[in-house]
Design a protein around this motif. Sequence first.
Motif, short mmCIF file in Angstrom:
data_model
loop_
_atom_site.label_atom_id
_atom_site.label_comp_id
_atom_site.label_asym_id
_atom_site.label_seq_id
_atom_site.Cartn_x
_atom_site.Cartn_y
_atom_site.Cartn_z
N GLY A 153 -30.97 -55.19 4.16
CA GLY A 153 -31.03 -53.85 3.60
C GLY A 153 -29.76 -53.39 2.93
O GLY A 153 -29.48 -52.20 2.87
N THR A 154 -28.97 -54.34 2.41
CA THR A 154 -27.73 -54.00 1.71
C THR A 154 -27.70 -54.70 0.36
O THR A 154 -28.50 -55.59 0.08
CB THR A 154 -26.48 -54.42 2.51
N ILE A 155 -26.75 -54.30 -0.47
CA ILE A 155 -26.51 -54.96 -1.76
C ILE A 155 -25.19 -55.71 -1.66
O ILE A 155 -24.15 -55.12 -1.37
CB ILE A 155 -26.44 -53.94 -2.91
N PHE A 156 -25.25 -57.00 -1.92
CA PHE A 156 -24.07 -57.85 -1.90
C PHE A 156 -23.84 -58.33 -3.33
O PHE A 156 -24.74 -58.91 -3.95
CB PHE A 156 -24.30 -59.05 -0.97
N ALA A 157 -22.66 -58.07 -3.88
CA ALA A 157 -22.35 -58.45 -5.26
C ALA A 157 -21.36 -59.60 -5.27
O ALA A 157 -20.35 -59.57 -4.58
CB ALA A 157 -21.78 -57.27 -6.03
N LEU A 158 -21.69 -60.61 -6.07
CA LEU A 158 -20.81 -61.77 -6.23
C LEU A 158 -20.24 -61.74 -7.64
O LEU A 158 -20.98 -61.79 -8.62
CB LEU A 158 -21.60 -63.05 -6.00
N LEU A 159 -18.92 -61.64 -7.73
CA LEU A 159 -18.21 -61.62 -9.00
C LEU A 159 -17.46 -62.93 -9.19
O LEU A 159 -17.06 -63.57 -8.22
CB LEU A 159 -17.21 -60.47 -9.05
N GLY A 160 -17.26 -63.29 -10.45
CA GLY A 160 -16.48 -64.48 -10.72
C GLY A 160 -16.46 -64.79 -12.20
O GLY A 160 -17.37 -64.41 -12.94
N PRO A 161 -15.42 -65.49 -12.67
CA PRO A 161 -15.36 -65.87 -14.08
C PRO A 161 -16.51 -66.80 -14.44
O PRO A 161 -17.19 -67.37 -13.57
CB PRO A 161 -14.01 -66.60 -14.20
N ASN A 162 -16.71 -66.99 -15.73
CA ASN A 162 -17.71 -67.92 -16.20
C ASN A 162 -17.42 -69.31 -15.65
O ASN A 162 -16.30 -69.80 -15.73
CB ASN A 162 -17.70 -67.95 -17.74
N GLY A 163 -18.43 -69.92 -15.04
CA GLY A 163 -18.26 -71.25 -14.48
C GLY A 163 -17.71 -71.27 -13.07
O GLY A 163 -17.42 -72.34 -12.52
N ALA A 164 -17.57 -70.10 -12.44
CA ALA A 164 -16.99 -70.04 -11.10
C ALA A 164 -17.94 -70.58 -10.04
O ALA A 164 -17.51 -70.97 -8.95
CB ALA A 164 -16.60 -68.61 -10.75
N GLY A 165 -19.25 -70.59 -10.33
CA GLY A 165 -20.22 -71.11 -9.36
C GLY A 165 -21.20 -70.08 -8.87
O GLY A 165 -21.98 -70.36 -7.94
N LYS A 166 -21.23 -68.89 -9.47
CA LYS A 166 -22.12 -67.83 -9.01
C LYS A 166 -23.59 -68.25 -9.06
O LYS A 166 -24.32 -68.12 -8.08
CB LYS A 166 -21.92 -66.55 -9.83
N THR A 167 -24.02 -68.74 -10.23
CA THR A 167 -25.42 -69.12 -10.39
C THR A 167 -25.77 -70.31 -9.50
O THR A 167 -26.88 -70.40 -8.98
CB THR A 167 -25.72 -69.45 -11.86
#
Length: 320
Positions: free
Chosen positions: A36-50
């Motif tokens: 029940g929360t929102i977790f945001a993942l930030l990172g430069p292009n190619g950091a591995g987020k996707t």
Amino acid sequence: MHATTTQRIAISTSGLRKSYGDKVVLDGIDLEVAEGTIFALLGPNGAGKTTIVQILSTLIAADSGDGVVGGHDVARDGDAVRRTIGVTGQFSAVDDLLTGLENLNLMADLNHLGRAEGKRRVAELIEQFDLVGAAKKPASTYSGGMRRRLDLAMTLVGSPRVIFLDEPTTGLDPRSRRTMWQIIRKLVGDGVTIFLTTQYLEEADQLADRIAVLDHGRLVAQGTAAELKRRIPGGHIKLQFTDATELDAAAHALAGSSRDDAELTLQVPSDGGVQSLRTLLDRLDSESITVEELSVHTPDLDDVFLALTGQVDNTRSAVR
């Protein structure tokens, strides 16, 4: 992050690793996301987020480490994970040759909803996402904001309890982006867990209960937006005075401050926390110094991102 006694963990990873040849994409990722929360993942292009989203949604396998979503192991119980989640990727899954209604009906069929249940669920989502007037029009005629709303509605047909949103507002105008934010907040209000990757720092700041910053395959920071901002130097409290006498007294009492005689202001380094503010006010009171106005200035997520990764897009406060 650790769940409180009233929160259960919806998503967790331990030592998650992924490489492609000699390139290490994820290098030991440990994280927890409360229900029940929102977790945001930030990172430069190619950091591995996707890549993290793809592993947790069972699209690809990790080389090592563990991932659990909705109580199910992503490697050993993929079917159960897929029944629990919804995924909205960077690129729309909408079929342009179909109408909005047909796209939603297709998802109802793929989710094995009965005829009556599917019809009810589709009608509910068309109403919820303000697509009533466009439901019978080809998706190819939709605006960018309408397509993203339809895309998210399609994700929700199966009533997932965990949703992965991989850069869901990329390319949207500010008004459409804020409409999506309202929809996301409502989902969380209904108990859904959101795992969000975003290129917009403002988006993470506005929406996320917790934020993690990914750089070169490693998590370099985790915390609330306020916690991350307090880690970065540059925060200060600005004091405004009515005359030079009070400014002189304050500058003498507060070592390390910087003054602007023309503006009759004093900047005092601070992390922006309540305790720091209380300490400052106590000091001013003990010295009988009168302040006309006071404002707290803390670094924003642009500053945080730049400090942690050395990269920032100054034109739109965005990261990829």
